[in-house]
Scaffold this motif. Sequence first.
Motif, PDB file in Angstrom:
ATOM      1  N   ALA A  99      70.587  63.622 -32.422  1.00 20.41           N
ATOM      2  CA  ALA A  99      71.208  62.471 -33.098  1.00 20.41           C
ATOM      3  C   ALA A  99      70.637  62.335 -34.504  1.00 20.41           C
ATOM      4  CB  ALA A  99      70.953  61.205 -32.294  1.00 20.41           C
ATOM      5  N   PRO A 100      71.487  61.942 -35.472  1.00 17.17           N
ATOM      6  CA  PRO A 100      70.994  61.831 -36.856  1.00 17.17           C
ATOM      7  C   PRO A 100      69.901  60.766 -36.961  1.00 17.17           C
ATOM      8  CG  PRO A 100      73.176  60.855 -36.627  1.00 17.17           C
ATOM      9  CD  PRO A 100      72.880  61.528 -35.337  1.00 17.17           C
ATOM     10  N   THR A 101      68.735  61.178 -37.431  1.00 15.29           N
ATOM     11  CA  THR A 101      67.595  60.241 -37.445  1.00 15.29           C
ATOM     12  C   THR A 101      67.743  59.169 -38.522  1.00 15.29           C
ATOM     13  OG1 THR A 101      66.485  61.861 -38.805  1.00 15.29           O
ATOM     14  CG2 THR A 101      65.891  61.817 -36.478  1.00 15.29           C
ATOM     15  N   ASP A 102      68.475  59.503 -39.611  1.00 16.11           N
ATOM     16  CA  ASP A 102      68.589  58.532 -40.707  1.00 16.11           C
ATOM     17  C   ASP A 102      69.847  57.664 -40.588  1.00 16.11           C
ATOM     18  OD1 ASP A 102      70.221  60.656 -41.026  1.00 16.11           O
ATOM     19  OD2 ASP A 102      69.936  60.877 -43.189  1.00 16.11           O
ATOM     20  N   ALA A 103      70.593  57.808 -39.495  1.00 16.02           N
ATOM     21  CA  ALA A 103      71.814  57.006 -39.338  1.00 16.02           C
ATOM     22  C   ALA A 103      71.461  55.567 -38.989  1.00 16.02           C
ATOM     23  CB  ALA A 103      72.686  57.611 -38.245  1.00 16.02           C
ATOM     24  N   GLN A 104      72.450  54.696 -39.179  1.00 17.89           N
ATOM     25  CA  GLN A 104      72.236  53.281 -38.853  1.00 17.89           C
ATOM     26  C   GLN A 104      72.014  53.153 -37.344  1.00 17.89           C
ATOM     27  OE1 GLN A 104      75.650  50.884 -39.597  1.00 17.89           O
ATOM     28  NE2 GLN A 104      74.568  48.967 -39.295  1.00 17.89           N
ATOM     29  N   PRO A 105      70.965  52.452 -36.951  1.00 18.80           N
ATOM     30  CA  PRO A 105      70.682  52.364 -35.508  1.00 18.80           C
ATOM     31  C   PRO A 105      71.772  51.596 -34.750  1.00 18.80           C
ATOM     32  CG  PRO A 105      68.819  51.589 -36.805  1.00 18.80           C
ATOM     33  CD  PRO A 105      69.971  51.744 -37.754  1.00 18.80           C
ATOM     34  N   PHE A 106      71.959  51.965 -33.510  1.00 13.59           N
ATOM     35  CA  PHE A 106      72.833  51.217 -32.605  1.00 13.59           C
ATOM     36  C   PHE A 106      71.966  50.833 -31.401  1.00 13.59           C
ATOM     37  CE2 PHE A 106      75.946  50.576 -29.239  1.00 13.59           C
ATOM     38  CZ  PHE A 106      76.884  49.804 -29.891  1.00 13.59           C
ATOM     39  N   PRO A 107      71.312  49.672 -31.496  1.00 13.31           N
ATOM     40  CA  PRO A 107      70.373  49.304 -30.430  1.00 13.31           C
ATOM     41  C   PRO A 107      71.074  48.719 -29.204  1.00 13.31           C
ATOM     42  CG  PRO A 107      70.291  47.714 -32.226  1.00 13.31           C
ATOM     43  CD  PRO A 107      71.333  48.724 -32.610  1.00 13.31           C
ATOM     44  N   VAL A 108      70.678  49.189 -28.055  1.00 15.05           N
ATOM     45  CA  VAL A 108      71.277  48.742 -26.791  1.00 15.05           C
ATOM     46  C   VAL A 108      70.149  48.433 -25.809  1.00 15.05           C
ATOM     47  CG1 VAL A 108      72.750  49.437 -24.847  1.00 15.05           C
ATOM     48  CG2 VAL A 108      73.290  50.226 -27.145  1.00 15.05           C
ATOM     49  N   LEU A 109      70.306  47.348 -25.090  1.00 16.35           N
ATOM     50  CA  LEU A 109      69.361  47.072 -24.001  1.00 16.35           C
ATOM     51  C   LEU A 109      69.977  47.559 -22.697  1.00 16.35           C
ATOM     52  CD1 LEU A 109      66.836  45.691 -22.711  1.00 16.35           C
ATOM     53  CD2 LEU A 109      68.253  43.638 -22.485  1.00 16.35           C
ATOM     54  N   LEU A 110      69.252  48.394 -21.985  1.00 16.92           N
ATOM     55  CA  LEU A 110      69.670  48.792 -20.640  1.00 16.92           C
ATOM     56  C   LEU A 110      68.890  47.914 -19.663  1.00 16.92           C
ATOM     57  CD1 LEU A 110      70.946  50.508 -18.431  1.00 16.92           C
ATOM     58  CD2 LEU A 110      69.232  52.267 -18.872  1.00 16.92           C
ATOM     59  N   LEU A 112      79.626  57.494 -30.720  1.00 14.10           N
ATOM     60  CA  LEU A 112      79.275  56.897 -32.017  1.00 14.10           C
ATOM     61  C   LEU A 112      78.465  57.909 -32.838  1.00 14.10           C
ATOM     62  CD1 LEU A 112      78.013  53.487 -30.549  1.00 14.10           C
ATOM     63  CD2 LEU A 112      80.195  53.848 -31.704  1.00 14.10           C
ATOM     64  N   PRO A 113      79.101  58.986 -33.280  1.00 10.56           N
ATOM     65  CA  PRO A 113      78.334  60.068 -33.925  1.00 10.56           C
ATOM     66  C   PRO A 113      77.657  59.664 -35.237  1.00 10.56           C
ATOM     67  CG  PRO A 113      80.706  60.465 -34.103  1.00 10.56           C
ATOM     68  CD  PRO A 113      80.539  59.299 -33.194  1.00 10.56           C
ATOM     69  N   ASP A 114      78.151  58.589 -35.863  1.00 10.50           N
ATOM     70  CA  ASP A 114      77.548  58.185 -37.142  1.00 10.50           C
ATOM     71  C   ASP A 114      76.412  57.179 -36.966  1.00 10.50           C
ATOM     72  OD1 ASP A 114      79.424  59.763 -38.354  1.00 10.50           O
ATOM     73  OD2 ASP A 114      80.878  58.119 -38.521  1.00 10.50           O
ATOM     74  N   ARG A 115      76.099  56.841 -35.738  1.00 10.17           N
ATOM     75  CA  ARG A 115      75.012  55.894 -35.489  1.00 10.17           C
ATOM     76  C   ARG A 115      73.885  56.603 -34.744  1.00 10.17           C
ATOM     77  NH1 ARG A 115      77.139  50.551 -35.627  1.00 10.17           N
ATOM     78  NH2 ARG A 115      74.953  49.879 -35.604  1.00 10.17           N
ATOM     79  N   LYS A 116      72.719  55.998 -34.773  1.00 10.88           N
ATOM     80  CA  LYS A 116      71.595  56.528 -33.997  1.00 10.88           C
ATOM     81  C   LYS A 116      71.377  55.563 -32.827  1.00 10.88           C
ATOM     82  CE  LYS A 116      67.612  58.339 -32.797  1.00 10.88           C
ATOM     83  NZ  LYS A 116      67.669  59.356 -31.768  1.00 10.88           N
ATOM     84  N   VAL A 117      71.801  55.988 -31.655  1.00  9.28           N
ATOM     85  CA  VAL A 117      71.713  55.113 -30.483  1.00  9.28           C
ATOM     86  C   VAL A 117      70.247  54.967 -30.060  1.00  9.28           C
ATOM     87  CG1 VAL A 117      72.340  54.875 -28.053  1.00  9.28           C
ATOM     88  CG2 VAL A 117      74.019  55.731 -29.709  1.00  9.28           C
ATOM     89  N   ARG A 118      69.854  53.733 -29.873  1.00  5.99           N
ATOM     90  CA  ARG A 118      68.482  53.470 -29.397  1.00  5.99           C
ATOM     91  C   ARG A 118      68.570  52.603 -28.151  1.00  5.99           C
ATOM     92  NH1 ARG A 118      65.658  52.042 -35.005  1.00  5.99           N
ATOM     93  NH2 ARG A 118      65.492  54.155 -35.801  1.00  5.99           N
ATOM     94  N   ILE A 119      68.011  53.100 -27.075  1.00  6.72           N
ATOM     95  CA  ILE A 119      68.071  52.340 -25.821  1.00  6.72           C
ATOM     96  C   ILE A 119      66.698  51.712 -25.557  1.00  6.72           C
ATOM     97  CG2 ILE A 119      68.560  52.463 -23.348  1.00  6.72           C
ATOM     98  CD1 ILE A 119      70.983  53.468 -24.712  1.00  6.72           C
ATOM     99  N   ALA A 120      66.718  50.410 -25.363  1.00  4.56           N
ATOM    100  CA  ALA A 120      65.503  49.730 -24.911  1.00  4.56           C
ATOM    101  C   ALA A 120      65.697  49.402 -23.433  1.00  4.56           C
ATOM    102  CB  ALA A 120      65.289  48.455 -25.708  1.00  4.56           C
ATOM    103  N   THR A 121      64.628  49.382 -22.687  1.00  3.98           N
ATOM    104  CA  THR A 121      64.757  49.058 -21.264  1.00  3.98           C
ATOM    105  C   THR A 121      63.931  47.818 -20.944  1.00  3.98           C
ATOM    106  OG1 THR A 121      62.986  50.606 -20.774  1.00  3.98           O
ATOM    107  CG2 THR A 121      65.229  51.432 -20.555  1.00  3.98           C
ATOM    108  N   GLY A 122      64.208  47.228 -19.795  1.00  2.00           N
ATOM    109  CA  GLY A 122      63.569  45.949 -19.470  1.00  2.00           C
ATOM    110  C   GLY A 122      62.459  46.077 -18.450  1.00  2.00           C
ATOM    111  N   LEU A 123      62.305  45.020 -17.684  1.00  2.61           N
ATOM    112  CA  LEU A 123      61.205  44.932 -16.730  1.00  2.61           C
ATOM    113  C   LEU A 123      61.589  45.618 -15.420  1.00  2.61           C
ATOM    114  CD1 LEU A 123      60.708  41.103 -17.270  1.00  2.61           C
ATOM    115  CD2 LEU A 123      59.249  42.907 -18.210  1.00  2.61           C
ATOM    116  N   TYR A 124      60.646  46.362 -14.877  1.00  2.00           N
ATOM    117  CA  TYR A 124      60.903  47.006 -13.592  1.00  2.00           C
ATOM    118  C   TYR A 124      60.958  45.946 -12.495  1.00  2.00           C
ATOM    119  CZ  TYR A 124      60.379  49.855  -9.440  1.00  2.00           C
ATOM    120  OH  TYR A 124      60.582  50.423  -8.206  1.00  2.00           O
ATOM    121  N   ASP A 125      61.929  46.062 -11.613  1.00  2.00           N
ATOM    122  CA  ASP A 125      62.030  45.192 -10.445  1.00  2.00           C
ATOM    123  C   ASP A 125      62.276  43.726 -10.806  1.00  2.00           C
ATOM    124  OD1 ASP A 125      62.167  44.936  -7.743  1.00  2.00           O
ATOM    125  OD2 ASP A 125      60.013  44.676  -7.431  1.00  2.00           O
TER     126      ASP A 125
END
Lengths: 578, 83
Positions: free
Chosen positions: A13-24, A45-58
């Motif tokens: 993924a392009p490192t300098d692209a605009q981030p696309f932050p998502v919470l999983l 979304l090829p022009d964005r840099k997808v970033r996935i954040a994750t939450g609390l286990y259980d």
Amino acid sequence: MKLSEALSIVQKAPTDAQPFPVLLACGFTPLHLENYLAAHLQTALPDRKVRIATGLYDNLAGTLEQFDPSGAEAVAVVIEWFDLDPRLGYRKLGGWGQRVAANILETTEATLARLEAAISKIPAFVKVALVLPSLPLTPAFHTSGWQASGPEIALRELVGAFAGRLPSHPSVLLLNEQRLNEQSNPAERYDLRADLYSGFPYALKHADALGAALAALIASPQPKKGLITDLDDTLWLGLVGEDGHDSVAWDLASHAQLHGLYQQMLHALADQGVLIAIASKNSPEVVERALARTDLLLARDKIFPIEVHWEAKSGSVERILKTWNIGADSAVFVDDNRMELEEVRAAFPDMECILFPKDYAAGLAMLHRLRDLFGKPRLAEEDAYRLATIKQNRQITESGRDGDLADQFLSTAEAVITVEWNPPATDRRVVELVNKTNQFNLNGVRYTEAEWRQKLQDPNRFVLAVSYQDKFGPLGKIAVLAGERSAGQIQIDTWVMSCRAFSRRIEYQSIAQLFQYLETPDIIFDFMSTAKNGPMRDFLGSLLERPDLALTREAFLAKCPKLHHEVIGNMDTIEQLR
Amino acid sequence: MDETASKLEQCFQIAFPNLDPAAISSASVDSVPQWDSVAQITLLNLIGEEFAIDIDFEEFEGANSFSEMLARLRERLSSSNSN
């Protein structure tokens, strides 16, 4: 998709692209669901840099309760049975059977209420893609596996009721279980070994299917706007020119049910605002007789325009697109003849061209495909009167060939323009217009809802939303202008107007409103040419020698035609903007 | 390098994209900071996919280096073949 492919996509993924932050948000170890979701989103979304954040286990509910909306454009919520009560999973040994069934139901109900409360607090500008439990229930119930037990039915009822309440939330998109079942065999989804070893419950194939499904909800393509259909062996079975208008068929008895279903589908699409046109090589009078049949399932008044002659279909398609005022990439062409499809495809490479199939399985697949191409997350008020607007536009355009006639037409249209200064950030139609409009668009710059909201926090910023209606009916909210006031000067960086609103001088009225209420001597437009914004370029070109020059009040008034609109709106708000 | 080792190197390259390819054959939990329990599962899933085998995580428990992984993998593949 193989796991190795998913990881490669994410790594490339392009490192300098605009981030696309998502919470999983899920209660289990996200592991490969995170990888697959990132890969499918990155592909969409090829022009964005997808970033996935994750939450609390259980702690799925806790993750949602702690969600910070400034840090994500979308949330993927994946609920499993064990999130509702740990005894519905295999990692906890809290007891199974009738003894605990009532208590499990109580816990499930309470957890669902907690999830609902947390989801309802997520702001409307954040997309929420939600998956209901996709894994099989454990064998925790007193009946044999063939027989549904009372507690199982009650559990599903609770989840169903929860799902039924969610669509009232403006940004929740619920995954269609039926589609997931087609992509991922329910019996092969659960991986007990992976669940016990790592806390990740899914077989890789199911993780892939879920990741793809969530990405399809979060980054869905724009729905198509219009469908151009052939007639013979497509809208009906038979050749109307040879068989006669009363012999073409679309019913079960004539073994033509697929054509009836297709007509029914087109009528439903028209009801949701999709434009339907005909391009057919036939004699117009024969076709008119067939279209006048009262048993036609697609109402005649839903079809516009109709191109019936013996000329090339690409020419018909071109004229239809012009009348609709949409691009080829927003339309779908359906024909049973491969040669016609290729001819149209060659002329319009961006257009989706679909062969009307001869066999039933392919026919069913085509109907589902049409649903996918035209499906909308929600229906808007504007969808109901799109066709009426286009018919009216043609009337105006035809009268507009003579300047006086156009003026006469507009002067009797009883047009009312409603201006709304600084509409609330929660008004999704405003951002939707900015992001969907191509032709009358100042510069093609798109905004996520989060970015739009962020910009509104600037006290020098203003937004003008314009709605229109006349005696022929309302067009709804059709234009948005936004910009900043700096050192007494007005700079417009966003200006879009729906193509449905052309030829009504709304663009002139919009500028007039800026001059009148912002009390500015001139306006600067941040114009940038795009592949599609020719109408905006032409309009600014009619007012300015160069689009980067300031438009003075005097120059505007000298070129502005007579405006016949009555203007109403929240003018009092303007005092705060001056 | 035989085919098994070569394919295993590919799995390591995907699981640890920042790892110098020349250092893969000597890689271990101690030399690769990203090699945690999650990376271990990812690596094992990649191996399962690459070699088309059903990986038992417990079978590879304690395999903390490339060479140990390779040894266990060879053992696993030979037992599959003999079955």
